[in-house]
Design a protein around this motif. Structure first.
Motif, PDB file in Angstrom:
ATOM      1  N   THR A 112      35.834  -4.355 -45.087  1.00  0.00           N
ATOM      2  CA  THR A 112      35.622  -5.922 -44.662  1.00  0.00           C
ATOM      3  C   THR A 112      36.749  -6.380 -43.874  1.00  0.00           C
ATOM      4  N   LEU A 113      36.489  -6.981 -43.101  1.00  0.00           N
ATOM      5  CA  LEU A 113      37.429  -7.766 -42.022  1.00  0.00           C
ATOM      6  C   LEU A 113      37.308  -9.214 -42.450  1.00  0.00           C
ATOM      7  N   TYR A 114      38.497  -9.717 -42.438  1.00  0.00           N
ATOM      8  CA  TYR A 114      38.593 -11.094 -42.829  1.00  0.00           C
ATOM      9  C   TYR A 114      38.923 -11.797 -41.636  1.00  0.00           C
ATOM     10  N   ILE A 115      38.357 -12.895 -41.154  1.00  0.00           N
ATOM     11  CA  ILE A 115      38.386 -13.679 -40.058  1.00  0.00           C
ATOM     12  C   ILE A 115      38.652 -15.087 -40.426  1.00  0.00           C
ATOM     13  N   GLU A 116      39.943 -15.255 -39.837  1.00  0.00           N
ATOM     14  CA  GLU A 116      40.531 -16.817 -39.965  1.00  0.00           C
ATOM     15  C   GLU A 116      40.655 -17.527 -38.835  1.00  0.00           C
ATOM     16  N   LEU A 117      40.257 -18.946 -38.657  1.00  0.00           N
ATOM     17  CA  LEU A 117      40.512 -19.512 -37.207  1.00  0.00           C
ATOM     18  C   LEU A 117      41.491 -20.789 -37.581  1.00  0.00           C
ATOM     19  N   ARG A 118      42.649 -20.977 -36.923  1.00  0.00           N
ATOM     20  CA  ARG A 118      43.424 -22.191 -37.160  1.00  0.00           C
ATOM     21  C   ARG A 118      43.634 -22.937 -35.949  1.00  0.00           C
ATOM     22  N   GLN A 119      43.506 -24.293 -35.870  1.00  0.00           N
ATOM     23  CA  GLN A 119      43.844 -25.248 -34.832  1.00  0.00           C
ATOM     24  C   GLN A 119      45.020 -25.978 -35.267  1.00  0.00           C
ATOM     25  N   ASP A 120      46.163 -25.912 -34.503  1.00  0.00           N
ATOM     26  CA  ASP A 120      47.436 -26.787 -34.717  1.00  0.00           C
ATOM     27  C   ASP A 120      47.888 -26.275 -35.974  1.00  0.00           C
ATOM     28  N   ALA A 121      47.906 -25.145 -36.440  1.00  0.00           N
ATOM     29  CA  ALA A 121      48.360 -24.656 -37.552  1.00  0.00           C
ATOM     30  C   ALA A 121      47.484 -24.632 -38.590  1.00  0.00           C
ATOM     31  N   GLU A 122      46.559 -25.480 -38.900  1.00  0.00           N
ATOM     32  CA  GLU A 122      45.647 -25.720 -39.789  1.00  0.00           C
ATOM     33  C   GLU A 122      44.419 -25.007 -39.964  1.00  0.00           C
ATOM     34  N   PRO A 123      43.955 -24.402 -41.000  1.00  0.00           N
ATOM     35  CA  PRO A 123      42.582 -23.454 -40.961  1.00  0.00           C
ATOM     36  C   PRO A 123      41.400 -24.239 -40.771  1.00  0.00           C
ATOM     37  N   ILE A 124      40.580 -23.912 -39.997  1.00  0.00           N
ATOM     38  CA  ILE A 124      39.202 -24.657 -39.568  1.00  0.00           C
ATOM     39  C   ILE A 124      38.017 -23.612 -39.935  1.00  0.00           C
ATOM     40  N   ASP A 125      37.147 -23.804 -40.492  1.00  0.00           N
ATOM     41  CA  ASP A 125      35.891 -23.011 -40.648  1.00  0.00           C
ATOM     42  C   ASP A 125      35.580 -22.309 -39.137  1.00  0.00           C
ATOM     43  N   PRO A 126      35.528 -21.083 -39.382  1.00  0.00           N
ATOM     44  CA  PRO A 126      35.245 -20.150 -38.207  1.00  0.00           C
ATOM     45  C   PRO A 126      33.654 -19.879 -37.918  1.00  0.00           C
ATOM     46  N   ALA A 127      32.999 -20.282 -39.080  1.00  0.00           N
ATOM     47  CA  ALA A 127      31.155 -19.906 -38.844  1.00  0.00           C
ATOM     48  C   ALA A 127      31.034 -20.654 -37.827  1.00  0.00           C
ATOM     49  N   PRO A 128      31.022 -21.883 -37.494  1.00  0.00           N
ATOM     50  CA  PRO A 128      30.399 -22.619 -36.337  1.00  0.00           C
ATOM     51  C   PRO A 128      30.710 -22.215 -35.022  1.00  0.00           C
ATOM     52  N   TRP A 129      31.807 -21.224 -35.035  1.00  0.00           N
ATOM     53  CA  TRP A 129      32.299 -20.751 -33.680  1.00  0.00           C
ATOM     54  C   TRP A 129      31.231 -19.528 -33.135  1.00  0.00           C
ATOM     55  N   PHE A 130      30.799 -18.874 -34.347  1.00  0.00           N
ATOM     56  CA  PHE A 130      30.153 -17.672 -33.895  1.00  0.00           C
ATOM     57  C   PHE A 130      28.515 -17.682 -33.845  1.00  0.00           C
ATOM     58  N   VAL A 131      27.865 -17.027 -33.054  1.00  0.00           N
ATOM     59  CA  VAL A 131      26.452 -17.043 -32.905  1.00  0.00           C
ATOM     60  C   VAL A 131      25.744 -16.496 -34.156  1.00  0.00           C
ATOM     61  N   GLU A 132      26.260 -15.494 -34.874  1.00  0.00           N
ATOM     62  CA  GLU A 132      25.767 -14.850 -36.073  1.00  0.00           C
ATOM     63  C   GLU A 132      25.896 -15.686 -37.291  1.00  0.00           C
ATOM     64  N   THR A 133      26.926 -16.577 -37.388  1.00  0.00           N
ATOM     65  CA  THR A 133      27.144 -17.247 -38.658  1.00  0.00           C
ATOM     66  C   THR A 133      27.196 -18.865 -38.485  1.00  0.00           C
ATOM     67  N   ARG A 134      26.854 -19.361 -37.385  1.00  0.00           N
ATOM     68  CA  ARG A 134      26.518 -20.687 -37.412  1.00  0.00           C
ATOM     69  C   ARG A 134      25.384 -21.313 -37.897  1.00  0.00           C
ATOM     70  N   GLU A 135      25.291 -22.396 -38.584  1.00  0.00           N
ATOM     71  CA  GLU A 135      24.213 -22.925 -39.022  1.00  0.00           C
ATOM     72  C   GLU A 135      23.401 -23.997 -38.259  1.00  0.00           C
ATOM     73  N   GLU A 136      22.386 -23.721 -37.975  1.00  0.00           N
ATOM     74  CA  GLU A 136      21.367 -24.508 -36.961  1.00  0.00           C
ATOM     75  C   GLU A 136      21.236 -25.941 -37.526  1.00  0.00           C
TER      76      GLU A 136
END
Length: 369
Positions: free
Chosen positions: A345-369
């Motif tokens: 398992t790979l854990y993927i986290e995205l942060r903006q200005d040190a605060e965590p944001i949901d990474p899913a919308p950034w990736f083609v495979e996990t974004r929700e239409e």
């Protein structure tokens, strides 16, 4: 390079074409794609840019392997469906055949007689006349199903050879990639060694959350600005070939909620950076195995945790698609057959200005239409 890109595109499009093909056709296409990836893997050793060539071809192999295994699973389900249909029809077909054999054995004049008289005899004759063509159509369907089963069996036999060849080629490519990354000397760097503050953060880290916040506060982006990362939202590929297990904010079996994605991968899967980025940290951290923290743009941090091997050094500036490490475990593609294979398992986290944001919308495979 165009050949490798075509293989990658073909493997991605495979998932979209499965619905249009029979299970067997889809699996056959996947097997052909995997063999093409193996051929390119074997040629990557002599490529001018060996790191890029090896990275692309290992990725193509992983996509082709995933497609083939999904195709084989669908093929196995289809075979079970056909066999189930055989069993469901067996009694009815046997009854019809028995009736026809009995009629064939009966003397001709008796067949023409009917206790209900001439009209009933005519009606019976019409019914019997329709039995033959219907039974022939049924036999044709059964024949097609049997031929499909034969194709499936042949595919499974040939797929084992493809899996074995692919495993050998991929293992050699991974070894070559590790050596090529180690020998790499041409990467631009934003700083030459781990700053003392970073070393102190590692020594005193108690949680990934605290460590990530500490890294975000350190001096960063001292080189030229990187391309528009915010504008790439929704278009990034996942950094690893795998299956989404858990979205941000979803509790795991222990009730723990994390702000990132959890992706199931094959053992020894290649992990790449989905966007040009600077390595802010790479190495072991707490119980996350190895952690890679990338800075794709000022104010953003992309955290990849759970790797067994990491490539590069702190301060390296990487191109999109550059390898950053491998998952753990042992790739047993040819041994496992069609069983469960995503054990890492790979854990993927995205942060903006040190605060965590949901990474899913950034990736083609996990974004929700």
């Amino acid at each position: 390079m165009k050949t490798r890109a075509a293989i990658l595109l073909g493997c991605v499009l495979f998932a979209q074409s499965v619905c249009a093909d029979t299970a067997t056709e889809a699996a056959e296409k996947a097997a052909a794609g995997l063999r093409a990836a193996i051929d390119v893997l074997n040629q990557a050793e002599g490529a001018r840019n060996r790191i890029a060539a090896l990275t692309e071809t290992i990725r193509a192999y992983e996509l082709g392997l995933t497609a083939l295994r999904e195709g084989l699973r669908s093929s196995a389900l289809r075979e079970a469906e056909i066999r189930g249909s055989f069993e469901a029809k067996r009694e009815r077909i046997e009854q019809v055949l028995a009736a026809m054999v009995a009629m064939d054995d009966a003397p001709g004049p008796l067949v023409l007689l009917h206790p209900g008289g001439p009209e009933a005899a005519a009606r019976s004759g019409m019914i019997m006349a329709s039995v033959g063509p219907a039974l022939e159509a049924e036999a044709a369907d059964l024949r097609r199903d049997l031929q499909e089963i034969a194709r499936m069996r042949a595919l499974q036999d040939s797929a084992l050879g493809a899996l074995e060849d692919g495993l050998a080629a991929a293992q050699a490519a991974r070894t070559a990639l590790s050596q090529a990354v180690q020998d790499r000397t041409d990467l631009p760097q934003r700083f030459l060694e781990d700053p003392e503050e970073l070393q102190a953060l590692v020594a005193n880290a108690e949680t990934l959350e605290a460590f990530a916040r500490g890294v975000a506060r350190l001096q960063s982006d001292v080189g030229p600005p990187i391309a528009d990362f915010a504008g790439a939202k929704g278009a990034l590929p996942l950094p690893v070939v795998g299956t989404l297990l858990r979205r941000a904010g979803e509790a795991d079996a222990a009730g723990i909620v994390r702000p990132g994605l959890l992706v199931a991968t094959r053992p020894e899967a290649l992990v790449v950076t989905p966007w040009p980025a600077t390595i802010r940290y790479r190495g072991p951290l707490l119980d996350y195995k190895n952690v890679m923290i990338l800075e794709p743009a000022a104010g953003y941090l992309l955290i990849l945790a759970g790797l067994s091997t990491v490539y590069g050094e702190t301060g390296d500036v990487l191109e999109a698609g550059a390898p950053v490490g491998l998952m753990g475990g042992r790739d047993l593609a040819a041994v496992e057959g069609t069983g469960a294979e995503r054990t890492e398992t790979l854990y993927i986290e995205l942060r903006q200005d040190a605060e965590p944001i949901d990474p899913a919308p950034w990736f083609v495979e996990t974004r929700e239409e």
